[in-house]
Design an enzyme around this catalytic site. Sequence first.
Site, mmCIF file in Angstrom:
data_model
loop_
_atom_site.group_PDB
_atom_site.id
_atom_site.type_symbol
_atom_site.label_atom_id
_atom_site.label_comp_id
_atom_site.label_asym_id
_atom_site.label_seq_id
_atom_site.Cartn_x
_atom_site.Cartn_y
_atom_site.Cartn_z
ATOM 1 N N TYR A 1 -9.548 0.530 -1.612
ATOM 2 C CA TYR A 1 -8.414 -0.393 -1.676
ATOM 3 C C TYR A 1 -8.166 -0.674 -3.152
ATOM 4 O O TYR A 1 -8.361 0.194 -3.986
ATOM 5 C CB TYR A 1 -8.777 -1.639 -0.837
ATOM 6 N N LYS B 1 -4.773 0.128 3.555
ATOM 7 C CA LYS B 1 -4.670 -1.161 4.233
ATOM 8 C C LYS B 1 -5.260 -1.071 5.640
ATOM 9 O O LYS B 1 -5.999 -1.952 6.091
ATOM 10 C CB LYS B 1 -3.208 -1.573 4.310
ATOM 11 N N ASP C 1 4.063 -3.769 -0.151
ATOM 12 C CA ASP C 1 4.492 -3.310 -1.480
ATOM 13 C C ASP C 1 5.953 -2.885 -1.542
ATOM 14 O O ASP C 1 6.303 -1.864 -2.172
ATOM 15 C CB ASP C 1 3.585 -2.184 -1.968
ATOM 16 N N ASN D 1 -6.704 -10.641 -0.485
ATOM 17 C CA ASN D 1 -5.985 -10.688 0.792
ATOM 18 C C ASN D 1 -6.809 -10.157 1.959
ATOM 19 O O ASN D 1 -6.532 -10.468 3.119
ATOM 20 C CB ASN D 1 -4.690 -9.881 0.707
#
Length: 572
Positions: free
Chosen positions: A110, A183, A255, A474
Amino acid sequence: MPSTDYEQDTSTGFGPLRIKARGRAVMTNPTTNRGTAFTVEQRRELGIVGLVPTRVTNLENQVRRVYEQYQRTTTMLGRYLHLAGVRDRNEVLFYRLLTSNIEEMLPVIYTPTIGEAIERFSHEFSRPRGVFLSIDQPELMVDSFLNFGLNPDEVDLVVVTDSEGILGIGDQGIGGIQIAIGKLSVYTAAAGVHPRRCIPVVLDVGTDNLGLLSSEMYLGERHARVRGEKYDEFLALFVNTVKDLFPNAMLHWEDFGTTNAHRLLTTYREEICTFNDDIQGTAAVVLAAILAGVDVTGLELDDHRVCVFGAGSAGIGIANLIRDTMLRTGASETEEEAYSRFYAIGINGLYVDDQPELMPFQRPYARARADLADWAVADPNHITLADVIRNARPTILIGTSTRGGAFTRAIVEEIASYCARPIIFPLSNPTSRAEATPADLLTWTDGRALVATGSPFWPVDLDGVRYTIAQANNALIFPGLGLGVATSQATRISDGMIAAAAEALAGMVNAYRQGAPLLPTISALRTVSATVAVAVAQQAATEGLARNPLTDPIQQIYERMWQPVYPEIEAI
Protein backbone atom coordinates in the site's frame (compact mmCIF):
# COMPACT_ATOMS: atom_id res chain seq x y z
CA MET A 1 -8.81 -20.32 -15.20
CA PRO A 2 -12.54 -19.61 -15.17
CA SER A 3 -14.33 -19.89 -11.84
CA THR A 4 -16.35 -22.84 -13.28
CA ASP A 5 -13.27 -24.94 -12.51
CA TYR A 6 -13.95 -24.59 -8.79
CA GLU A 7 -16.80 -23.74 -6.42
CA GLN A 8 -16.74 -22.01 -3.05
CA ASP A 9 -19.27 -20.24 -0.86
CA THR A 10 -17.46 -16.92 -0.40
CA SER A 11 -20.14 -15.44 1.86
CA THR A 12 -18.45 -17.07 4.84
CA GLY A 13 -14.84 -17.28 5.90
CA PHE A 14 -15.02 -21.05 6.41
CA GLY A 15 -16.43 -22.54 3.19
CA PRO A 16 -14.82 -25.63 1.58
CA LEU A 17 -13.19 -25.37 -1.86
CA ARG A 18 -14.74 -27.75 -4.38
CA ILE A 19 -12.33 -28.20 -7.30
CA LYS A 20 -13.42 -29.43 -10.73
CA ALA A 21 -10.11 -28.77 -12.48
CA ARG A 22 -7.40 -31.37 -12.78
CA GLY A 23 -3.69 -31.42 -13.44
CA ARG A 24 -1.75 -28.26 -14.22
CA ALA A 25 -4.94 -26.18 -14.29
CA VAL A 26 -5.13 -26.62 -10.50
CA MET A 27 -1.61 -25.24 -10.10
CA THR A 28 -2.06 -22.16 -12.28
CA ASN A 29 -5.00 -20.66 -10.38
CA PRO A 30 -4.07 -18.76 -7.19
CA THR A 31 -7.38 -19.75 -5.62
CA THR A 32 -6.91 -23.50 -5.99
CA ASN A 33 -3.12 -23.74 -5.86
CA ARG A 34 -1.41 -24.57 -2.60
CA GLY A 35 1.88 -25.82 -4.05
CA THR A 36 3.80 -28.19 -1.84
CA ALA A 37 1.04 -28.11 0.80
CA PHE A 38 -1.22 -30.47 -1.18
CA THR A 39 -1.43 -33.77 0.68
CA VAL A 40 -0.59 -37.03 -1.05
CA GLU A 41 -4.28 -37.89 -1.27
CA GLN A 42 -5.17 -34.49 -2.71
CA ARG A 43 -2.42 -34.81 -5.31
CA ARG A 44 -3.88 -38.11 -6.48
CA GLU A 45 -7.45 -36.85 -6.55
CA LEU A 46 -6.56 -33.66 -8.45
CA GLY A 47 -4.16 -35.26 -10.92
CA ILE A 48 -1.06 -33.35 -9.81
CA VAL A 49 1.14 -36.24 -8.70
CA GLY A 50 4.64 -35.52 -10.00
CA LEU A 51 3.88 -31.85 -10.67
CA VAL A 52 5.25 -30.65 -7.31
CA PRO A 53 8.25 -31.74 -5.20
CA THR A 54 7.65 -34.96 -3.28
CA ARG A 55 7.76 -33.60 0.26
CA VAL A 56 4.49 -32.30 1.70
CA THR A 57 4.93 -29.08 3.68
CA ASN A 58 2.57 -26.96 5.70
CA LEU A 59 1.50 -23.34 5.30
CA GLU A 60 3.85 -22.14 8.05
CA ASN A 61 6.90 -23.53 6.22
CA GLN A 62 5.72 -21.93 2.99
CA VAL A 63 5.37 -18.58 4.74
CA ARG A 64 8.88 -18.92 6.11
CA ARG A 65 10.26 -19.66 2.64
CA VAL A 66 8.61 -16.73 0.85
CA TYR A 67 9.46 -14.39 3.74
CA GLU A 68 13.14 -15.30 3.39
CA GLN A 69 12.88 -14.54 -0.33
CA TYR A 70 11.18 -11.26 0.51
CA GLN A 71 13.97 -10.27 2.88
CA ARG A 72 16.63 -10.95 0.24
CA THR A 73 14.97 -8.41 -2.06
CA THR A 74 16.66 -5.10 -1.38
CA THR A 75 14.37 -2.49 -2.97
CA MET A 76 10.84 -1.57 -1.95
CA LEU A 77 9.57 -1.94 -5.53
CA GLY A 78 11.29 -5.31 -5.75
CA ARG A 79 9.52 -6.40 -2.58
CA TYR A 80 6.21 -5.18 -3.97
CA LEU A 81 6.73 -7.20 -7.15
CA HIS A 82 7.79 -10.25 -5.14
CA LEU A 83 4.60 -10.10 -3.07
CA ALA A 84 2.52 -9.58 -6.21
CA GLY A 85 4.10 -12.73 -7.64
CA VAL A 86 3.18 -14.69 -4.52
CA ARG A 87 -0.41 -13.42 -4.79
CA ASP A 88 -0.58 -14.50 -8.42
CA ARG A 89 0.60 -18.01 -7.52
CA ASN A 90 -1.10 -18.73 -4.21
CA GLU A 91 -3.69 -16.41 -2.71
CA VAL A 92 -3.87 -18.02 0.73
CA LEU A 93 -0.09 -17.97 1.08
CA PHE A 94 0.06 -14.29 0.10
CA TYR A 95 -2.52 -13.24 2.67
CA ARG A 96 -1.07 -15.45 5.41
CA LEU A 97 2.32 -13.84 4.82
CA LEU A 98 0.78 -10.36 4.78
CA THR A 99 -1.38 -10.76 7.88
CA SER A 100 1.53 -12.28 9.80
CA ASN A 101 3.71 -9.26 8.98
CA ILE A 102 1.09 -6.56 8.47
CA GLU A 103 2.96 -3.70 10.13
CA GLU A 104 6.09 -4.41 8.10
CA MET A 105 4.41 -5.12 4.77
CA LEU A 106 1.55 -2.62 4.67
CA PRO A 107 3.91 0.15 3.45
CA VAL A 108 5.02 -2.22 0.68
CA ILE A 109 1.67 -3.35 -0.72
CA TYR A 110 0.00 0.00 0.00
CA THR A 111 1.39 3.48 0.60
CA PRO A 112 4.08 4.61 0.03
CA THR A 113 5.53 1.87 -2.25
CA ILE A 114 2.32 1.53 -4.25
CA GLY A 115 3.11 4.96 -5.73
CA GLU A 116 6.24 3.66 -7.43
CA ALA A 117 4.40 0.53 -8.58
CA ILE A 118 1.76 2.74 -10.19
CA GLU A 119 4.35 4.86 -11.95
CA ARG A 120 6.09 1.71 -13.23
CA PHE A 121 2.89 -0.16 -14.16
CA SER A 122 3.40 -0.22 -17.93
CA HIS A 123 7.05 -1.25 -17.53
CA GLU A 124 6.56 -3.92 -14.86
CA PHE A 125 3.28 -5.31 -16.24
CA SER A 126 3.07 -9.08 -15.88
CA ARG A 127 -0.37 -10.49 -15.09
CA PRO A 128 -3.56 -8.43 -15.41
CA ARG A 129 -5.80 -8.14 -12.37
CA GLY A 130 -9.03 -6.19 -12.28
CA VAL A 131 -11.27 -4.59 -14.88
CA PHE A 132 -10.02 -2.01 -17.38
CA LEU A 133 -12.75 0.27 -18.75
CA SER A 134 -12.04 2.68 -21.60
CA ILE A 135 -14.00 5.86 -22.23
CA ASP A 136 -13.40 5.19 -25.92
CA GLN A 137 -15.22 1.85 -25.72
CA PRO A 138 -18.18 2.33 -23.37
CA GLU A 139 -20.16 -0.33 -25.21
CA LEU A 140 -17.78 -2.97 -23.79
CA MET A 141 -18.44 -2.09 -20.14
CA VAL A 142 -21.02 -4.78 -19.35
CA ASP A 143 -19.01 -7.50 -21.10
CA SER A 144 -15.88 -6.38 -19.25
CA PHE A 145 -17.55 -6.89 -15.89
CA LEU A 146 -19.16 -10.17 -16.90
CA ASN A 147 -15.81 -11.48 -18.10
CA PHE A 148 -14.46 -11.01 -14.56
CA GLY A 149 -16.62 -14.02 -13.72
CA LEU A 150 -18.60 -13.03 -10.63
CA ASN A 151 -22.34 -13.34 -10.13
CA PRO A 152 -24.53 -10.49 -8.78
CA ASP A 153 -24.57 -11.89 -5.23
CA GLU A 154 -20.83 -12.61 -5.15
CA VAL A 155 -19.53 -9.02 -5.03
CA ASP A 156 -19.16 -6.98 -1.84
CA LEU A 157 -16.76 -4.30 -3.07
CA VAL A 158 -15.92 -2.44 -6.25
CA VAL A 159 -12.91 -0.14 -5.85
CA VAL A 160 -12.58 2.31 -8.72
CA THR A 161 -10.17 5.06 -9.70
CA ASP A 162 -9.75 7.34 -12.68
CA SER A 163 -6.12 7.88 -11.58
CA GLU A 164 -6.17 11.68 -11.65
CA GLY A 165 -5.20 12.26 -8.03
CA ILE A 166 -2.96 9.31 -7.22
CA LEU A 167 -1.40 9.79 -3.78
CA GLY A 168 1.05 12.68 -4.06
CA ILE A 169 2.07 11.92 -7.64
CA GLY A 170 -0.97 13.10 -9.59
CA ASP A 171 -2.26 11.79 -12.90
CA GLN A 172 -1.01 8.26 -13.60
CA GLY A 173 -3.41 7.06 -16.27
CA ILE A 174 -4.08 3.35 -16.47
CA GLY A 175 -1.45 2.60 -13.82
CA GLY A 176 -4.02 3.60 -11.21
CA ILE A 177 -5.37 0.04 -11.32
CA GLN A 178 -2.61 -0.74 -8.83
CA ILE A 179 -4.11 1.53 -6.16
CA ALA A 180 -7.44 -0.29 -6.52
CA ILE A 181 -5.69 -3.67 -6.24
CA GLY A 182 -3.68 -2.48 -3.23
CA LYS A 183 -6.77 -1.15 -1.51
CA LEU A 184 -8.57 -4.47 -1.91
CA SER A 185 -5.56 -6.34 -0.56
CA VAL A 186 -5.88 -4.25 2.60
CA TYR A 187 -9.63 -4.94 2.81
CA THR A 188 -8.83 -8.65 2.81
CA ALA A 189 -5.76 -8.63 5.05
CA ALA A 190 -7.22 -6.25 7.62
CA ALA A 191 -10.90 -7.16 7.68
CA GLY A 192 -11.18 -10.57 6.09
CA VAL A 193 -13.27 -9.43 3.15
CA HIS A 194 -13.08 -12.48 0.88
CA PRO A 195 -10.59 -11.81 -1.95
CA ARG A 196 -13.04 -13.33 -4.44
CA ARG A 197 -15.78 -10.85 -3.55
CA CYS A 198 -13.91 -7.76 -4.75
CA ILE A 199 -13.39 -6.08 -8.12
CA PRO A 200 -10.63 -3.51 -8.75
CA VAL A 201 -11.47 -1.13 -11.62
CA VAL A 202 -9.63 1.60 -13.49
CA LEU A 203 -11.53 4.08 -15.64
CA ASP A 204 -9.20 4.87 -18.53
CA VAL A 205 -10.30 8.35 -19.55
CA GLY A 206 -6.91 9.34 -20.94
CA THR A 207 -4.13 11.14 -19.14
CA ASP A 208 -2.58 14.58 -19.00
CA ASN A 209 0.74 13.06 -17.99
CA LEU A 210 2.98 13.88 -20.96
CA GLY A 211 5.60 11.42 -19.77
CA LEU A 212 3.11 8.57 -20.12
CA LEU A 213 1.73 9.79 -23.46
CA SER A 214 5.20 10.00 -24.94
CA SER A 215 6.25 6.53 -23.71
CA GLU A 216 6.02 3.65 -26.16
CA MET A 217 5.52 1.36 -23.17
CA TYR A 218 2.34 3.05 -21.90
CA LEU A 219 -0.64 0.66 -21.94
CA GLY A 220 -3.52 3.13 -21.62
CA GLU A 221 -5.46 5.31 -24.06
CA ARG A 222 -3.16 7.77 -25.81
CA HIS A 223 -4.96 11.08 -25.52
CA ALA A 224 -5.48 13.87 -23.04
CA ARG A 225 -7.79 13.31 -20.11
CA VAL A 226 -11.44 13.59 -21.15
CA ARG A 227 -13.52 15.99 -19.09
CA GLY A 228 -16.93 17.62 -19.14
CA GLU A 229 -20.11 16.06 -20.48
CA LYS A 230 -18.49 12.99 -22.02
CA TYR A 231 -16.73 12.19 -18.75
CA ASP A 232 -19.96 12.57 -16.76
CA GLU A 233 -21.85 10.33 -19.18
CA PHE A 234 -19.16 7.67 -18.85
CA LEU A 235 -19.29 7.87 -15.05
CA ALA A 236 -23.08 7.65 -15.08
CA LEU A 237 -22.88 4.56 -17.28
CA PHE A 238 -20.32 3.03 -14.93
CA VAL A 239 -22.41 3.66 -11.80
CA ASN A 240 -25.58 2.31 -13.40
CA THR A 241 -23.73 -0.77 -14.66
CA VAL A 242 -22.33 -1.55 -11.20
CA LYS A 243 -25.75 -0.97 -9.66
CA ASP A 244 -27.44 -3.31 -12.14
CA LEU A 245 -24.84 -6.08 -12.16
CA PHE A 246 -23.85 -6.06 -8.48
CA PRO A 247 -26.75 -4.66 -6.45
CA ASN A 248 -25.22 -5.54 -3.07
CA ALA A 249 -21.78 -4.03 -3.73
CA MET A 250 -20.27 -1.01 -2.01
CA LEU A 251 -18.69 1.33 -4.57
CA HIS A 252 -15.43 2.75 -3.24
CA TRP A 253 -14.06 5.84 -5.05
CA GLU A 254 -10.28 6.15 -4.84
CA ASP A 255 -7.84 8.91 -5.85
CA PHE A 256 -10.12 10.98 -8.05
CA GLY A 257 -8.99 14.56 -8.63
CA THR A 258 -10.20 17.34 -6.33
CA THR A 259 -12.60 18.70 -8.95
CA ASN A 260 -14.45 15.40 -9.24
CA ALA A 261 -14.07 13.72 -5.85
CA HIS A 262 -16.63 15.73 -3.87
CA ARG A 263 -18.89 16.16 -6.88
CA LEU A 264 -19.17 12.44 -7.61
CA LEU A 265 -19.72 11.54 -3.98
CA THR A 266 -22.44 14.17 -3.65
CA THR A 267 -24.07 13.10 -6.92
CA TYR A 268 -24.30 9.40 -6.16
CA ARG A 269 -24.27 8.90 -2.38
CA GLU A 270 -28.08 8.89 -2.14
CA GLU A 271 -28.41 6.66 -5.20
CA ILE A 272 -26.05 3.81 -4.34
CA CYS A 273 -23.99 2.47 -1.46
CA THR A 274 -20.85 4.49 -2.05
CA PHE A 275 -17.82 5.76 -0.16
CA ASN A 276 -14.83 7.99 -0.93
CA ASP A 277 -11.85 6.99 1.18
CA ASP A 278 -9.86 10.15 0.47
CA ILE A 279 -12.71 12.25 1.84
CA GLN A 280 -14.62 10.08 4.31
CA GLY A 281 -11.99 7.52 5.32
CA THR A 282 -9.37 10.16 6.01
CA ALA A 283 -11.92 12.21 7.91
CA ALA A 284 -12.98 9.27 10.06
CA VAL A 285 -9.49 8.24 11.17
CA VAL A 286 -8.54 11.85 11.89
CA LEU A 287 -11.76 12.39 13.83
CA ALA A 288 -10.95 9.29 15.90
CA ALA A 289 -7.54 10.71 16.80
CA ILE A 290 -9.08 14.10 17.58
CA LEU A 291 -11.70 12.57 19.86
CA ALA A 292 -8.96 10.71 21.73
CA GLY A 293 -6.96 13.93 21.99
CA VAL A 294 -9.95 15.99 23.07
CA ASP A 295 -10.51 13.60 25.96
CA VAL A 296 -6.99 14.35 27.16
CA THR A 297 -7.44 18.13 26.93
CA GLY A 298 -10.35 18.07 29.35
CA LEU A 299 -12.41 20.31 27.06
CA GLU A 300 -15.48 19.46 25.03
CA LEU A 301 -15.05 19.21 21.27
CA ASP A 302 -17.23 22.31 20.93
CA ASP A 303 -14.75 24.30 22.99
CA HIS A 304 -11.98 23.83 20.42
CA ARG A 305 -11.13 26.01 17.45
CA VAL A 306 -9.93 24.13 14.39
CA CYS A 307 -7.50 25.31 11.72
CA VAL A 308 -7.25 23.19 8.55
CA PHE A 309 -4.10 24.05 6.62
CA GLY A 310 -4.46 22.76 3.05
CA ALA A 311 -8.25 22.64 2.89
CA GLY A 312 -8.79 20.60 -0.29
CA SER A 313 -10.84 17.41 -0.61
CA ALA A 314 -9.25 15.64 2.34
CA GLY A 315 -9.03 18.72 4.55
CA ILE A 316 -12.64 19.74 3.98
CA GLY A 317 -13.76 16.14 4.43
CA ILE A 318 -12.11 16.16 7.86
CA ALA A 319 -13.69 19.50 8.72
CA ASN A 320 -17.14 18.28 7.64
CA LEU A 321 -17.02 15.24 9.89
CA ILE A 322 -15.78 17.25 12.89
CA ARG A 323 -18.53 19.81 12.23
CA ASP A 324 -21.19 17.09 12.07
CA THR A 325 -19.90 15.60 15.31
CA MET A 326 -20.11 19.00 16.99
CA LEU A 327 -23.70 19.34 15.81
CA ARG A 328 -24.62 15.84 16.93
CA THR A 329 -22.90 15.71 20.33
CA GLY A 330 -21.94 19.22 21.34
CA ALA A 331 -23.44 22.54 22.30
CA SER A 332 -23.64 23.84 18.73
CA GLU A 333 -27.28 24.36 17.86
CA THR A 334 -26.86 25.58 14.30
CA GLU A 335 -24.51 24.89 11.40
CA GLU A 336 -23.46 28.54 11.52
CA GLU A 337 -22.24 28.11 15.10
CA ALA A 338 -20.30 24.98 14.13
CA TYR A 339 -18.73 26.60 11.04
CA SER A 340 -17.61 29.54 13.17
CA ARG A 341 -15.11 27.26 14.94
CA PHE A 342 -13.19 26.47 11.72
CA TYR A 343 -10.46 28.33 9.85
CA ALA A 344 -9.72 26.84 6.43
CA ILE A 345 -6.54 27.81 4.62
CA GLY A 346 -5.70 27.16 0.96
CA ILE A 347 -3.07 28.25 -1.51
CA ASN A 348 -4.35 31.84 -1.39
CA GLY A 349 -4.51 31.98 2.39
CA LEU A 350 -7.50 31.90 4.71
CA TYR A 351 -10.76 31.21 2.88
CA VAL A 352 -12.72 34.48 2.74
CA ASP A 353 -16.16 34.92 1.21
CA ASP A 354 -14.97 37.33 -1.50
CA GLN A 355 -12.54 34.81 -3.05
CA PRO A 356 -14.01 33.72 -6.41
CA GLU A 357 -11.73 30.68 -6.80
CA LEU A 358 -13.31 28.71 -3.95
CA MET A 359 -15.07 25.51 -4.95
CA PRO A 360 -18.65 24.87 -3.77
CA PHE A 361 -17.54 22.36 -1.11
CA GLN A 362 -15.01 24.86 0.28
CA ARG A 363 -17.25 27.94 0.34
CA PRO A 364 -19.17 27.11 3.56
CA TYR A 365 -15.88 27.49 5.45
CA ALA A 366 -15.11 30.94 4.05
CA ARG A 367 -14.98 33.65 6.71
CA ALA A 368 -16.92 36.87 6.20
CA ARG A 369 -14.51 39.67 5.24
CA ALA A 370 -16.20 41.97 7.75
CA ASP A 371 -15.44 39.56 10.59
CA LEU A 372 -11.72 39.94 9.92
CA ALA A 373 -11.66 43.73 9.99
CA ASP A 374 -9.91 43.94 13.36
CA TRP A 375 -7.32 41.27 12.60
CA ALA A 376 -3.68 42.39 12.51
CA VAL A 377 -2.37 41.02 9.20
CA ALA A 378 0.32 42.07 6.75
CA ASP A 379 -1.80 41.42 3.65
CA PRO A 380 -5.60 41.26 3.98
CA ASN A 381 -5.77 39.58 0.56
CA HIS A 382 -3.57 36.70 1.69
CA ILE A 383 -4.09 35.85 5.35
CA THR A 384 -1.40 33.36 6.30
CA LEU A 385 -1.25 30.48 8.76
CA ALA A 386 0.76 32.66 11.14
CA ASP A 387 -1.95 35.35 10.91
CA VAL A 388 -4.64 32.80 11.77
CA ILE A 389 -2.68 31.41 14.72
CA ARG A 390 -2.04 34.87 16.11
CA ASN A 391 -5.58 36.21 15.67
CA ALA A 392 -7.90 33.19 15.96
CA ARG A 393 -5.82 31.17 18.48
CA PRO A 394 -6.90 27.70 17.25
CA THR A 395 -6.37 24.75 19.57
CA ILE A 396 -6.45 22.06 16.86
CA LEU A 397 -4.14 22.38 13.86
CA ILE A 398 -4.56 19.94 10.96
CA GLY A 399 -2.13 19.82 8.04
CA THR A 400 -3.23 18.41 4.68
CA SER A 401 -1.19 20.81 2.54
CA THR A 402 1.78 18.66 1.37
CA ARG A 403 3.97 21.64 2.34
CA GLY A 404 6.84 20.11 4.27
CA GLY A 405 7.89 22.11 7.32
CA ALA A 406 4.95 24.54 7.16
CA PHE A 407 4.35 24.18 10.91
CA THR A 408 7.39 26.17 11.97
CA ARG A 409 8.82 26.53 15.45
CA ALA A 410 7.41 30.06 15.74
CA ILE A 411 3.91 28.87 14.83
CA VAL A 412 3.99 25.89 17.17
CA GLU A 413 5.40 27.87 20.08
CA GLU A 414 2.69 30.49 19.54
CA ILE A 415 0.01 27.80 19.87
CA ALA A 416 1.70 26.34 22.93
CA SER A 417 1.77 29.78 24.58
CA TYR A 418 -2.02 29.90 24.90
CA CYS A 419 -3.01 26.21 24.75
CA ALA A 420 -1.97 23.71 27.42
CA ARG A 421 -2.43 20.60 25.22
CA PRO A 422 -2.47 21.61 21.55
CA ILE A 423 -3.67 18.98 19.08
CA ILE A 424 -1.37 19.14 16.05
CA PHE A 425 -1.68 16.71 13.15
CA PRO A 426 0.84 17.03 10.26
CA LEU A 427 -0.94 14.57 7.98
CA SER A 428 0.67 15.11 4.58
CA ASN A 429 2.45 12.21 2.87
CA PRO A 430 5.19 11.20 2.26
CA THR A 431 7.39 12.01 5.25
CA SER A 432 9.22 14.74 3.34
CA ARG A 433 5.93 16.60 2.90
CA ALA A 434 4.80 16.41 6.51
CA GLU A 435 4.13 19.88 7.89
CA ALA A 436 6.35 19.08 10.91
CA THR A 437 8.04 16.11 12.52
CA PRO A 438 6.73 14.68 15.79
CA ALA A 439 10.16 15.19 17.39
CA ASP A 440 10.04 18.93 16.66
CA LEU A 441 6.43 19.30 17.77
CA LEU A 442 7.10 17.59 21.09
CA THR A 443 10.37 19.46 21.66
CA TRP A 444 8.83 22.85 20.90
CA THR A 445 5.90 22.21 23.26
CA ASP A 446 7.84 20.48 26.07
CA GLY A 447 6.00 17.24 25.35
CA ARG A 448 2.54 18.80 25.62
CA ALA A 449 1.47 18.47 21.98
CA LEU A 450 -0.95 15.68 21.09
CA VAL A 451 0.36 14.43 17.76
CA ALA A 452 -0.83 12.20 14.94
CA THR A 453 0.79 11.98 11.51
CA GLY A 454 -0.06 10.75 8.04
CA SER A 455 3.25 8.96 7.52
CA PRO A 456 4.78 6.49 9.98
CA PHE A 457 7.34 7.98 12.38
CA TRP A 458 9.57 6.34 14.97
CA PRO A 459 8.78 6.93 18.66
CA VAL A 460 10.24 10.09 20.20
CA ASP A 461 12.23 9.99 23.44
CA LEU A 462 12.01 13.26 25.38
CA ASP A 463 12.83 13.97 29.03
CA GLY A 464 12.64 10.32 30.00
CA VAL A 465 9.32 9.67 28.26
CA ARG A 466 8.84 7.62 25.09
CA TYR A 467 6.10 9.08 22.87
CA THR A 468 4.54 6.59 20.46
CA ILE A 469 3.30 8.49 17.43
CA ALA A 470 -0.16 7.67 16.12
CA GLN A 471 -0.36 7.23 12.36
CA ALA A 472 -3.68 8.41 10.94
CA ASN A 473 -3.72 5.60 8.42
CA ASN A 474 -7.00 5.10 6.56
CA ALA A 475 -6.41 1.36 6.89
CA LEU A 476 -7.69 1.72 10.46
CA ILE A 477 -11.12 2.68 9.07
CA PHE A 478 -12.00 1.58 5.53
CA PRO A 479 -11.54 -2.21 5.88
CA GLY A 480 -13.86 -2.40 8.88
CA LEU A 481 -16.33 -0.08 7.20
CA GLY A 482 -16.45 -2.34 4.15
CA LEU A 483 -16.86 -5.45 6.29
CA GLY A 484 -19.67 -3.87 8.30
CA VAL A 485 -21.46 -2.74 5.15
CA ALA A 486 -21.10 -6.15 3.49
CA THR A 487 -22.28 -8.09 6.52
CA SER A 488 -25.30 -5.87 7.17
CA GLN A 489 -25.95 -5.38 3.43
CA ALA A 490 -26.33 -1.65 3.97
CA THR A 491 -28.07 0.20 1.17
CA ARG A 492 -26.25 3.49 1.82
CA ILE A 493 -23.28 4.81 3.79
CA SER A 494 -24.47 7.63 6.00
CA ASP A 495 -22.55 10.28 7.90
CA GLY A 496 -23.74 8.51 11.05
CA MET A 497 -22.05 5.29 9.94
CA ILE A 498 -18.78 7.14 9.25
CA ALA A 499 -18.98 8.80 12.67
CA ALA A 500 -19.74 5.45 14.33
CA ALA A 501 -16.58 4.01 12.75
CA ALA A 502 -14.52 6.93 14.08
CA GLU A 503 -16.00 6.70 17.57
CA ALA A 504 -15.40 2.94 17.71
CA LEU A 505 -11.77 3.48 16.73
CA ALA A 506 -11.31 6.26 19.29
CA GLY A 507 -12.77 4.00 21.95
CA MET A 508 -9.97 1.48 21.46
CA VAL A 509 -7.22 3.70 22.92
CA ASN A 510 -6.39 5.20 26.28
CA ALA A 511 -4.38 8.32 25.53
CA TYR A 512 -4.19 9.60 29.09
CA ARG A 513 -0.88 7.90 29.82
CA GLN A 514 1.93 10.26 28.89
CA GLY A 515 3.42 9.20 25.59
CA ALA A 516 0.51 6.95 24.62
CA PRO A 517 -0.62 7.09 20.96
CA LEU A 518 -3.96 8.59 19.96
CA LEU A 519 -4.79 5.62 17.71
CA PRO A 520 -4.31 1.84 17.77
CA THR A 521 -1.22 0.49 16.03
CA ILE A 522 -1.31 -1.17 12.63
CA SER A 523 -0.32 -4.46 14.29
CA ALA A 524 -3.85 -4.61 15.77
CA LEU A 525 -5.51 -4.15 12.39
CA ARG A 526 -7.69 -7.27 12.44
CA THR A 527 -9.14 -6.46 15.86
CA VAL A 528 -9.59 -2.82 14.88
CA SER A 529 -11.41 -3.75 11.67
CA ALA A 530 -13.76 -6.15 13.43
CA THR A 531 -14.57 -3.51 16.07
CA VAL A 532 -15.26 -0.87 13.44
CA ALA A 533 -17.37 -3.33 11.43
CA VAL A 534 -19.64 -4.08 14.39
CA ALA A 535 -20.18 -0.36 15.05
CA VAL A 536 -20.92 0.36 11.37
CA ALA A 537 -23.36 -2.54 11.03
CA GLN A 538 -25.20 -1.54 14.21
CA GLN A 539 -25.46 2.08 13.08
CA ALA A 540 -26.77 0.99 9.67
CA ALA A 541 -29.49 -0.98 11.45
CA THR A 542 -30.31 1.96 13.73
CA GLU A 543 -30.81 4.20 10.71
CA GLY A 544 -32.89 1.62 8.85
CA LEU A 545 -30.23 1.15 6.17
CA ALA A 546 -29.42 -2.53 6.82
CA ARG A 547 -31.10 -5.14 4.65
CA ASN A 548 -29.63 -7.74 7.00
CA PRO A 549 -29.76 -6.31 10.56
CA LEU A 550 -27.37 -8.29 12.73
CA THR A 551 -28.89 -10.27 15.60
CA ASP A 552 -25.53 -11.41 17.00
CA PRO A 553 -23.09 -8.77 15.65
CA ILE A 554 -19.81 -10.07 17.04
CA GLN A 555 -20.43 -13.66 15.96
CA GLN A 556 -21.78 -12.67 12.54
CA ILE A 557 -18.87 -10.34 11.84
CA TYR A 558 -16.41 -13.03 12.93
CA GLU A 559 -18.03 -15.66 10.72
CA ARG A 560 -17.89 -13.33 7.73
CA MET A 561 -14.15 -12.71 8.06
CA TRP A 562 -12.16 -14.84 5.61
CA GLN A 563 -9.12 -16.47 7.17
CA PRO A 564 -5.86 -17.05 5.24
CA VAL A 565 -5.78 -20.79 5.86
CA TYR A 566 -6.10 -23.61 3.38
CA PRO A 567 -9.75 -24.63 3.29
CA GLU A 568 -11.03 -28.17 3.10
CA ILE A 569 -10.75 -29.49 -0.47
CA GLU A 570 -13.36 -31.57 -2.24
CA ALA A 571 -12.40 -32.96 -5.63
CA ILE A 572 -15.56 -33.01 -7.77
